[in-house]
Design an enzyme around this catalytic site. Sequence first.
Site, PDB file in Angstrom:
ATOM      1  N   GLU A 195      10.657   8.015  25.668  1.00 15.21           N
ATOM      2  CA  GLU A 195       9.673   8.717  26.478  1.00 15.21           C
ATOM      3  C   GLU A 195       9.065   9.903  25.735  1.00 15.21           C
ATOM      4  OE1 GLU A 195       8.341   8.309  29.548  1.00 15.21           O
ATOM      5  OE2 GLU A 195       9.387   6.422  29.945  1.00 15.21           O
ATOM      6  N   SER A 255      15.071   9.931  23.580  1.00 13.85           N
ATOM      7  CA  SER A 255      14.429   8.910  24.405  1.00 13.85           C
ATOM      8  C   SER A 255      13.064   8.509  23.866  1.00 13.85           C
ATOM      9  CB  SER A 255      14.271   9.434  25.838  1.00 13.85           C
ATOM     10  OG  SER A 255      13.436   8.597  26.603  1.00 13.85           O
ATOM     11  N   TYR A 267      10.647  15.435  31.929  1.00 18.01           N
ATOM     12  CA  TYR A 267      11.815  14.827  31.293  1.00 18.01           C
ATOM     13  C   TYR A 267      11.583  14.661  29.797  1.00 18.01           C
ATOM     14  CZ  TYR A 267      14.910  11.049  29.737  1.00 18.01           C
ATOM     15  OH  TYR A 267      15.796  10.272  29.029  1.00 18.01           O
TER      16      TYR A 267
END
Length: 337
Positions: A134, A132, A156
């Site tokens: 992120e 990801s 996460y």
Amino acid sequence: MKTALITGITGQDGSYLTELLLDKGYTVHGIVRRSSTFNTDRIDHIYADPHEANTRLFLHYGDLTDGQNLTNLVLDVQPDEIYNLGAQSHVRVSFDSPAYTAQATGFGALNVLEAARQLSKHKETRVYQASSSEMFGEVVETPQTEKTPFSPQSPYACAKVYAFHQTVNYRKSYGLFASNGILFNHESPRRGETFVTRKITRAATRIKCGLQEKLYLGNLDAKRDWGYAKDYVEGMWMMLQHDEPDDFVLATGETQTIRTFLDYTFEALDMDWNEYVEIDPRYFRPAEVDLLLGDYSKAKEKLGWEPKTSCKELAELMVQHDLELAQAEANRKTLAG
């Protein structure tokens, strides 16, 4: 005929990937978690298809946190390709459930890799790990590439960084064909309604139909690189067809603020979002990621992949879908009196 195993098959990406693989002649096995209610809405239409496709799709109960069960399933199915899309994937929720996020998103990926390693003793299997954007978090350079250092800003993202490095570790240590797809934000009409883009299109269309009055959001200045999930799953497949395992960024190379996505959404409905949107502090993250912008040039050069859908086109696709849902809801209320 190839066989694929997909974790997270009932999610947005899993449903689009299933369609893609079935169209390419694969037999597809998916893992779903056992729960008190069915959560197969995104793939139910495949089972409803009267053609051959639905005889090549099989679902199995399982959980990424149960390593032994996962290994047994992989050895039983013996897939040529494994796509690990399963995770606790909501960034804001990861602050509320950090331990579960670490288990499902981080150690879950390790369980997939270990199961694939066991299978690789008998036959070659290729693994795609859903990484990801992120992971870049508090970015140190823009745009972000495969070589940009990670600086995760949520439980996460931390779990995804762990999964990324374990994928590289299994590739180097065991010779496993394991590739990371570092995907930037990708949306669609199948996006979960708690994610900001779908939250926006769902609320806007309901407001248009008189079903709600306001939309409450957090940081409108956050910038994201938004693409279409259907384009991105094709990139996942391309990674596992490549000659060598590697890590690839999939992105659009363009960034928009949430304000811009609001513009695209409400313009498609001939409305002004300023009249309906209010800021709610509850939707701010404890640690915010302000800017994500991906450089997909490596994927373009080595895989021949590039995005096909602009953010504006994406917003319009989502609005059209959600407007139909809102109109149907309004009609039901009218008939109910």
